[in-house]
Scaffold this motif. Structure first.
Motif, PDB file in Angstrom:
ATOM      1  N   PHE A 252       0.827  -1.208   0.000  1.00  0.00           N
ATOM      2  CA  PHE A 252       0.000   0.000   0.000  1.00  0.00           C
ATOM      3  C   PHE A 252       0.860   1.257   0.000  1.00  0.00           C
ATOM      4  O   PHE A 252       0.598   2.215  -0.739  1.00  0.00           O
ATOM      5  CB  PHE A 252      -0.923  -0.011   1.214  1.00  0.00           C
ATOM      6  CG  PHE A 252      -1.630   1.298   1.463  1.00  0.00           C
ATOM      7  CD1 PHE A 252      -2.731   1.657   0.707  1.00  0.00           C
ATOM      8  CD2 PHE A 252      -1.183   2.164   2.453  1.00  0.00           C
ATOM      9  CE1 PHE A 252      -3.381   2.872   0.929  1.00  0.00           C
ATOM     10  CE2 PHE A 252      -1.828   3.371   2.678  1.00  0.00           C
ATOM     11  CZ  PHE A 252      -2.923   3.724   1.915  1.00  0.00           C
ATOM     12  N   LEU A 253       1.921   1.257   0.803  1.00  0.00           N
ATOM     13  CA  LEU A 253       2.787   2.427   0.907  1.00  0.00           C
ATOM     14  C   LEU A 253       3.554   2.673  -0.391  1.00  0.00           C
ATOM     15  O   LEU A 253       3.802   3.824  -0.766  1.00  0.00           O
ATOM     16  CB  LEU A 253       3.763   2.257   2.074  1.00  0.00           C
ATOM     17  CG  LEU A 253       3.124   2.269   3.464  1.00  0.00           C
ATOM     18  CD1 LEU A 253       4.152   1.914   4.525  1.00  0.00           C
ATOM     19  CD2 LEU A 253       2.500   3.625   3.759  1.00  0.00           C
ATOM     20  N   VAL A 254       3.916   1.598  -1.088  1.00  0.00           N
ATOM     21  CA  VAL A 254       4.623   1.743  -2.362  1.00  0.00           C
ATOM     22  C   VAL A 254       3.714   2.376  -3.417  1.00  0.00           C
ATOM     23  O   VAL A 254       4.139   3.218  -4.214  1.00  0.00           O
ATOM     24  CB  VAL A 254       5.153   0.379  -2.842  1.00  0.00           C
ATOM     25  CG1 VAL A 254       5.630   0.453  -4.291  1.00  0.00           C
ATOM     26  CG2 VAL A 254       6.289  -0.090  -1.943  1.00  0.00           C
ATOM     27  N   ILE A 423       7.826  14.322  -9.208  1.00  0.00           N
ATOM     28  CA  ILE A 423       7.401  14.211  -7.807  1.00  0.00           C
ATOM     29  C   ILE A 423       8.544  14.548  -6.864  1.00  0.00           C
ATOM     30  O   ILE A 423       8.395  15.356  -5.941  1.00  0.00           O
ATOM     31  CB  ILE A 423       6.875  12.794  -7.516  1.00  0.00           C
ATOM     32  CG1 ILE A 423       5.647  12.484  -8.371  1.00  0.00           C
ATOM     33  CG2 ILE A 423       6.515  12.659  -6.038  1.00  0.00           C
ATOM     34  CD1 ILE A 423       5.094  11.090  -8.159  1.00  0.00           C
ATOM     35  N   ALA A 424       9.711  13.927  -7.089  1.00  0.00           N
ATOM     36  CA  ALA A 424      10.842  14.132  -6.184  1.00  0.00           C
ATOM     37  C   ALA A 424      11.287  15.591  -6.177  1.00  0.00           C
ATOM     38  O   ALA A 424      11.570  16.156  -5.105  1.00  0.00           O
ATOM     39  CB  ALA A 424      11.997  13.219  -6.585  1.00  0.00           C
ATOM     40  N   ALA A 425      11.350  16.215  -7.342  1.00  0.00           N
ATOM     41  CA  ALA A 425      11.836  17.596  -7.415  1.00  0.00           C
ATOM     42  C   ALA A 425      10.852  18.565  -6.771  1.00  0.00           C
ATOM     43  O   ALA A 425      11.234  19.413  -5.954  1.00  0.00           O
ATOM     44  CB  ALA A 425      12.083  17.977  -8.865  1.00  0.00           C
ATOM     45  N   TYR A 483       4.044  15.292   5.959  1.00  0.00           N
ATOM     46  CA  TYR A 483       3.499  14.698   4.743  1.00  0.00           C
ATOM     47  C   TYR A 483       4.514  14.744   3.601  1.00  0.00           C
ATOM     48  O   TYR A 483       4.660  13.769   2.856  1.00  0.00           O
ATOM     49  CB  TYR A 483       2.216  15.422   4.341  1.00  0.00           C
ATOM     50  CG  TYR A 483       1.698  15.020   2.981  1.00  0.00           C
ATOM     51  CD1 TYR A 483       1.075  13.787   2.787  1.00  0.00           C
ATOM     52  CD2 TYR A 483       1.839  15.866   1.881  1.00  0.00           C
ATOM     53  CE1 TYR A 483       0.599  13.412   1.533  1.00  0.00           C
ATOM     54  CE2 TYR A 483       1.369  15.498   0.630  1.00  0.00           C
ATOM     55  CZ  TYR A 483       0.757  14.272   0.466  1.00  0.00           C
ATOM     56  OH  TYR A 483       0.311  13.894  -0.780  1.00  0.00           O
ATOM     57  N   CYS A 484       5.204  15.867   3.443  1.00  0.00           N
ATOM     58  CA  CYS A 484       6.197  15.984   2.373  1.00  0.00           C
ATOM     59  C   CYS A 484       7.316  14.961   2.532  1.00  0.00           C
ATOM     60  O   CYS A 484       7.741  14.337   1.550  1.00  0.00           O
ATOM     61  CB  CYS A 484       6.773  17.392   2.342  1.00  0.00           C
ATOM     62  SG  CYS A 484       5.665  18.646   1.673  1.00  0.00           S
ATOM     63  N   PHE A 489       9.744  10.116   0.520  1.00  0.00           N
ATOM     64  CA  PHE A 489      10.433   8.850   0.791  1.00  0.00           C
ATOM     65  C   PHE A 489       9.839   7.706  -0.026  1.00  0.00           C
ATOM     66  O   PHE A 489      10.553   6.978  -0.721  1.00  0.00           O
ATOM     67  CB  PHE A 489      10.351   8.529   2.283  1.00  0.00           C
ATOM     68  CG  PHE A 489      10.913   7.185   2.651  1.00  0.00           C
ATOM     69  CD1 PHE A 489      12.274   6.983   2.723  1.00  0.00           C
ATOM     70  CD2 PHE A 489      10.063   6.116   2.910  1.00  0.00           C
ATOM     71  CE1 PHE A 489      12.802   5.736   3.054  1.00  0.00           C
ATOM     72  CE2 PHE A 489      10.567   4.865   3.242  1.00  0.00           C
ATOM     73  CZ  PHE A 489      11.953   4.680   3.320  1.00  0.00           C
ATOM     74  N   TRP A 490       8.519   7.565  -0.008  1.00  0.00           N
ATOM     75  CA  TRP A 490       7.893   6.440  -0.696  1.00  0.00           C
ATOM     76  C   TRP A 490       7.820   6.622  -2.203  1.00  0.00           C
ATOM     77  O   TRP A 490       7.675   5.650  -2.950  1.00  0.00           O
ATOM     78  CB  TRP A 490       6.492   6.185  -0.128  1.00  0.00           C
ATOM     79  CG  TRP A 490       6.540   5.624   1.261  1.00  0.00           C
ATOM     80  CD1 TRP A 490       6.229   6.253   2.421  1.00  0.00           C
ATOM     81  CD2 TRP A 490       6.970   4.302   1.625  1.00  0.00           C
ATOM     82  NE1 TRP A 490       6.435   5.419   3.488  1.00  0.00           N
ATOM     83  CE2 TRP A 490       6.883   4.212   3.028  1.00  0.00           C
ATOM     84  CE3 TRP A 490       7.410   3.191   0.906  1.00  0.00           C
ATOM     85  CZ2 TRP A 490       7.225   3.063   3.723  1.00  0.00           C
ATOM     86  CZ3 TRP A 490       7.753   2.043   1.595  1.00  0.00           C
ATOM     87  CH2 TRP A 490       7.659   1.977   2.973  1.00  0.00           C
TER      88      TRP A 490
END
Length: 537
Positions: A252-254, A423-425, A483-484, A489-490
């Motif tokens: 679920f987290l992935v 997303i990461a940036a 949250y960020c 992380f995921w």
């Protein structure tokens, strides 16, 4: 936001009454206090900017595209509950950004705010890194939107041919369709700002009407009460783990971050700040209204989609033939190829409209960074047309899109690796500005809002006219930071295990390369010429 002053007026009978007088904040004066010359024309009001940000965000349309990864890792229940968590998290992040946009409504957005709030010793470096991450993320978003448009059109062609299609999409065809879509975006962005504002107002109407035009037939015509149809217990309680992970919770987290990607992009309003009337209030309102309205529509579409899945295996298999499972879900739901094609075309049209908004935001971010001499060829990029449009930045964005799209000729996997930067940036910049704001507000470094404050910089921070009341503001700020970190992380995890080069999540590599390259260039050259947002006045 308008400031309220009090005037005394004598009534005919001699009584004295108090009337609230509303005077609009001078946008250009505020921009000058931020050190920037007002060069762009302010053509957007609240409604046109709401249409702009809603269309660029593309929420309910986007969840149809992004829900597949959530189905693989999480299942129907994982998609629904994951989206709700993401919605709450994104509302918290955008509320924090709304406070910052009210303080300093500039096209630079995050990097300008970082320069205002960061410690003096690291101010310029952090602003430079934030500016690069934001600029590249929006450039990647421009390519990503065009790529979705191209592959969606190819998927619709396959869908239209029925159960036995003969059309086999080629990579070069994808690239050509992609180019056609971005040329349309460039043409629309090359008109006057007033024409663009009117276009975005029309898109808002289409965005809302299209939602019902797709959702109603999908949930109405899907077979009910038969074997394989979904009920509430199935939709809200069925979790799946098809990614090979050791537990359902890990699965679920992935899949959790991908479900929320349809809510990324509302901050496009921030980068249009210098073209908005009453920006210090309209931008915060546009951010919050956009995330609330689009989140509500997206949640409705997700629930409807999950109830309309009668054959999950067939839907997931459609990603190998038609690119997107929702096309097969449409066909089985309405039991009509023509009907499914019509529904899909609504989404395609709105995706094309979204490219216009994404291009506008990407070019304004590039223009702002060039204005502060942070990009190569800044003197050329910063020039405006007689209509006050950053046309050179629009053409530069087109050039970058064309060059990156050529990667798809060799491998769509390689292109997706580049696009994974988004997303990461973006969340790296969100995390930095929310953390700095939390530090500044808890140390009492931000003064109360005062109309006509003389300056706005790191040594004299003052709230704008829009602010969350305390202690809710601090609590929201803390939640936004948590949250960020969680989502960032995921978002770096692959969707499958064991992982192959094809299924690898390359975002950590691309993001790491951008950060490393920015740091290296800062040490070698940029620290000598980039001094943060330049004070032009």
């Amino acid at each position: 936001m308008s400031s309220r002053e009090t005037e005394l007026h004598a009534s005919p009978n001699g009584a004295v009454k108090i009337r609230s007088v509303v005077s609009k904040l001078d946008d250009d004066t505020l921009l000058q206090r931020l050190g920037k010359r007002p060069l762009l024309k302010r053509s957007f009001n609240f409604m046109s900017m709401l249409g702009f940000s809603c269309s660029a965000l593309l929420s309910w349309e986007g969840v149809l595209v992004t829900s597949v990864s959530g189905l693989l890792n999480g299942g129907p229940a994982g998609v629904i509950w994951g989206f709700l968590i993401n919605w709450v998290g994104m509302m918290s992040v955008y509320a924090t950004m709304a406070e910052l946009a009210s303080i300093a409504p500039t096209a630079g957005g995050q990097y300008h705010w970082v320069a205002m709030m960061a410690p003096k010793s690291s101010r310029n470096f952090l602003a430079y890194l934030t500016a690069w991450l934001t600029t590249l993320a929006w450039q990647a978003m421009a390519v990503s939107t065009a790529y979705i448009i191209a592959t969606m059109l190819q998927g619709i062609i396959i869908l239209s041919q029925g159960p036995e299609p003969t059309y086999v999409p080629e990579n070069y065809q994808t690239v050509l369709i992609l180019w056609a879509s971005v040329i349309f975006a460039v043409v629309m962005n090359s008109t006057t700002g007033r024409a663009l504002a009117r276009f975005e107002g029309l898109v808002l109407v289409l965005h809302l009407a299209g939602f019902f035009g797709v959702l109603v037939p999908m949930v109405y015509f899907v077979p009910h009460g038969i074997a394989g149809s979904n009920d509430a217990r199935t939709v809200f309680g069925t979790f799946l783990n098809t990614g090979g992970w050791s537990s359902q919770g890990l699965s679920f987290l992935v899949g959790f971050p991908q479900v929320g990607t349809s809510l990324i992009g509302a901050d496009c309003a921030v980068h249009m700040s210098e073209e908005i009337k009453s920006a210090s209030v309209v931008v915060p309102r546009a951010l919050l209204y956009t995330i609330f309205i689009n989140g509500l529509l997206a949640f409705g579409m997700i629930v409807g989609l999950m109830f309309s899945i009668t054959d999950l295996d067939s839907a997931l298999e459609a990603s190998n033939t038609m690119f997107y499972p929702f096309l097969e879900i449409f066909r089985t739901a309405v039991n009509s190829t023509a009907g499914a094609v019509a529904m899909a075309c609504v989404i395609l049209v709105l995706a094309v409209a979204s490219a216009v908004g994404v291009y506008a935001s990407a070019s304004r971010m590039m223009w702002s960074f060039s204005r502060d001499r942070g990009l190569p060829f800044s003197k050329l990029l910063v020039k405006l047309t007689k209509n006050a449009l950053p046309f050179n930045c629009i053409l530069a964005t087109l050039t970058i899109t064309v060059l990156l799209s050529l990667v798809a000729l060799g491998s769509s996997v390689a292109l997706n690796a580049l696009l994974s930067l988004i997303i990461a940036a973006l969340f790296s910049t969100y995390l930095l500005v929310t953390t700095l704001l939390l530090w500044r507000r808890t140390t009492g470094a931000i003064q109360p809002y005062v109309v006509g404050a003389e300056s706005l910089d790191a040594d004299s921070l003052a709230w704008g006219p829009w602010k969350l009341p305390e202690p809710f503001g601090v609590l929201n700020n803390v939640f936004a930071c948590v949250y960020c970190v969680f989502l960032l992380f995921w978002s770096l995890w692959p969707q499958y295990t064991p992982t192959t080069p094809t299924t690898m999540n390359w975002s950590v590599l691309i993001w790491g390369f951008v950060v490393l390259a920015s740091v290296t260039w800062w040490v070698l050259r940029a620290r000598h010429y980039f001094k943060g947002p330049i004070r032009e006045v």
